[in-house]
Design an enzyme around this catalytic site. Structure first.
Site, mmCIF file in Angstrom:
data_model
loop_
_atom_site.group_PDB
_atom_site.id
_atom_site.type_symbol
_atom_site.label_atom_id
_atom_site.label_comp_id
_atom_site.label_asym_id
_atom_site.label_seq_id
_atom_site.Cartn_x
_atom_site.Cartn_y
_atom_site.Cartn_z
ATOM 1 N N THR A 21 50.907 30.369 87.267
ATOM 2 C CA THR A 21 50.459 31.415 88.148
ATOM 3 C C THR A 21 50.720 31.225 89.701
ATOM 4 O OG1 THR A 21 48.508 31.563 86.739
ATOM 5 C CG2 THR A 21 48.392 32.618 88.871
ATOM 6 N N GLY A 45 40.981 27.753 98.237
ATOM 7 C CA GLY A 45 42.192 28.714 98.049
ATOM 8 C C GLY A 45 42.804 28.999 99.625
ATOM 9 N N GLY A 82 40.268 39.124 85.257
ATOM 10 C CA GLY A 82 40.980 37.912 85.783
ATOM 11 C C GLY A 82 40.301 37.072 86.832
ATOM 12 N N LYS A 112 36.302 19.893 94.520
ATOM 13 C CA LYS A 112 36.313 20.587 96.032
ATOM 14 C C LYS A 112 35.394 19.574 97.138
ATOM 15 C CE LYS A 112 38.005 24.808 94.473
ATOM 16 N NZ LYS A 112 37.693 25.989 93.948
ATOM 17 N N GLY A 164 43.646 32.983 93.433
ATOM 18 C CA GLY A 164 44.745 33.897 93.157
ATOM 19 C C GLY A 164 46.112 33.292 93.300
ATOM 20 N N ASP A 216 34.393 22.407 89.071
ATOM 21 C CA ASP A 216 35.643 22.552 90.001
ATOM 22 C C ASP A 216 34.814 22.628 91.418
ATOM 23 O OD1 ASP A 216 37.838 24.464 90.349
ATOM 24 O OD2 ASP A 216 36.541 25.133 91.576
#
Ligand SMILES: NC(=O)c1ccc[n+]([C@@H]2O[C@H](COP(=O)([O-])OP(=O)(O)OC[C@H]3O[C@@H](n4cnc5c(N)ncnc54)[C@H](OP(=O)(O)O)[C@@H]3O)[C@@H](O)[C@H]2O)c1
Length: 408
Positions: free
Chosen positions: A15, A120, A173, A191, A288, A187
């Protein structure tokens, strides 16, 4: 301008890797204008293509977008030892093996950049490392997992149950086929370990982060919270406490005036607090392909443009585990005189004071939802254990942390 291109070894073309390759092509002129060098892909490694040794030999810089700790750890160590700067988005690897990777990068004197590993597209790594590099940061906290923020927003807005909303998130998604790392909090914990290391200059790893997920959240917790003016987020909090640091991830209610309260859907937002800066909040898409690739490309440009500090621990700060929090407490009790007084007594005996209460009758039973003021978490746990043993309780008590401050 130099005509010699920078050759990039790309590890992983999923991705993010595929989006990075595309973006590098689309932004080639801008990269050349910013760095004086053209950039091109020297080779790609996937499970079915490429040889790491050959790619390393041909590359001047390595971009690691494989994910997972192995073989990514070995490849990054080999690349650093061979003098190649590395850009990675791999939060689990940095949170578990940061000490080793940063030590090698420092030793060899090459850059290891990882903006895309946290929140992100939000440039929080660069901001903490560079803009606030010598600021005494008191607290870094926020919403660092878009999947859970999407699920909690949907549950609050539609009243639907956790399982139903998770399935919707997967169809759209926003959640992976195996959502365990996101919904269980691992997760976000990875971080927060990375942010805590940067903010407090201390070698914290994932195993020192206490985390909880959102799987047990019930729709009626969110409905009652609405009445109390609260919204629910999965928060990561890294803060200085009692001479040490506390790094945790937990579901938490926020009052409407809090800057993180309006952050909905798959978005992330991170706040940094320090006496010298008061407070800074940044928000944006948390994941994304294109968004993450954009953060990776920003790191590539930074590597080409010059030096960046490799995080160096100053001291090992102790981890503080018992901290003070405010709590939401949900109780189903027999609707009989004296029950509320009994519960209030247990709380009072434990030094816990009540901020607000909502009580609803349901036939023979009543629901009692309250928010209590800040108290040590161990004290609250002891009080809840005592309350659970009262004969008038219809189901086990449920509790969720609350941030009391209304920052505006
Ligand atoms: N997706 C996001 O929105 C996002 C956001 C932030 C950070 N990240 C991070 O970015 C990294 C990449 O994520 P992604 O979503 O792009 O993953 P992905 O879609 O699963 O792609 C992984 C790529 O790595 C390759 N690969 C995996 N294991 C390998 C091995 N042992 N040997 C050779 N190649 C291997 C895969 O090869 P095949 O093509 O042959 O399967 C694939 O090309 C991860 O560290 C992730 O945490 C992702």
């Amino acid at each position: 301008m130099s005509s010699k291109p920078v050759r990039i070894g790309l590890l992983g073309r999923g991705t993010v890797g595929a989006a990075f390759e595309r973006l590098l092509g689309e932004r080639a002129a801008a990269v050349e204008a910013a760095t004086g060098r053209r950039a091109e892909i020297a080779g790609v490694l996937t499970r079915s293509e490429g040889d790491f040794g050959v790619i390393l030999e041909r590359s001047e810089l390595v971009v690691e977008l494989l994910g997972g700790t192995d073989p990514a750890r070995g490849y990054i160590l080999d690349a650093l030892r061979a003098g190649r700067p590395v850009v990675t988005a791999n939060k689990q690897l940095l949170a578990q093996h940061g000490d080793e990777l940063f030590a090698v990068a420092r030793q060899v004197g090459v850059q290891l950049r990882f903006e895309a590993a946290v929140a992100g597209v939000i440039p929080i790594v660069r901001t903490i490392q560079e803009s606030f590099g010598v600021t005494e940061i008191a607290r870094v906290f926020g919403i660092v997992n878009g999947t859970t923020n999407f699920i909690l927003s949907e549950m609050a807005n539609t009243g639907a149950a956790y399982g139903e909303v998770l399935a919707r998130a997967q169809a759209l998604g926003f959640a992976e086929a195996d959502p365990a790392e996101d919904v269980g909090g691992a997760d976000a914990a990875a971080k927060m370990a990375i942010l805590a290391r940067l903010a407090f200059h201390t070698p914290i790893t994932l195993s020192e982060v206490a985390y909880e997920g959102i799987e047990a959240i019930q729709p009626d917790d969110l409905a009652y919270a609405k009445e109390l003016g609260l919204s629910l987020k999965l928060l990561g909090v890294a803060e200085r406490r009692d001479g040490g640091i506390s790094v945790r991830v937990f579901p938490c209610f926020l009052y409407g005036g809090h800057p993180l309260a309006p952050v909905e859907g798959p978005f992330n937002a991170v706040m940094v607090e320090a006496p010298a800066i008061t407070e800074v909040t940044m928000s944006g898409p948390g994941a994304g392909g294109v968004q993450t690739a954009s953060a990776v490309l920003g790191d590539v440009v930074s590597v080409l443009a010059g030096d960046a500090p490799v995080p160096e621990p100053l001291e090992r700060l102790p981890i503080v585990t018992d901290v003070a929090s405010s709590f939401y407490l949900h109780l189903e009790v027999a609707d009989r005189p004296g029950v509320l007084a009994q519960i209030a007594k247990v709380l009072g005996d434990n030094g816990i004071s009540v901020k607000s209460v909502v009580q609803r009758g349901f036939g023979e039973d009543a629901r009692l939802v309250m928010v209590v003021h800040e108290c040590l978490e161990s004290r609250f746990a002891a009080a809840v254990e005592e309350i659970a043993e009262l004969g008038d309780l219809r189901s086990p008590p449920r509790s969720i942390r609350v941030i009391e401050e209304e920052l505006v």
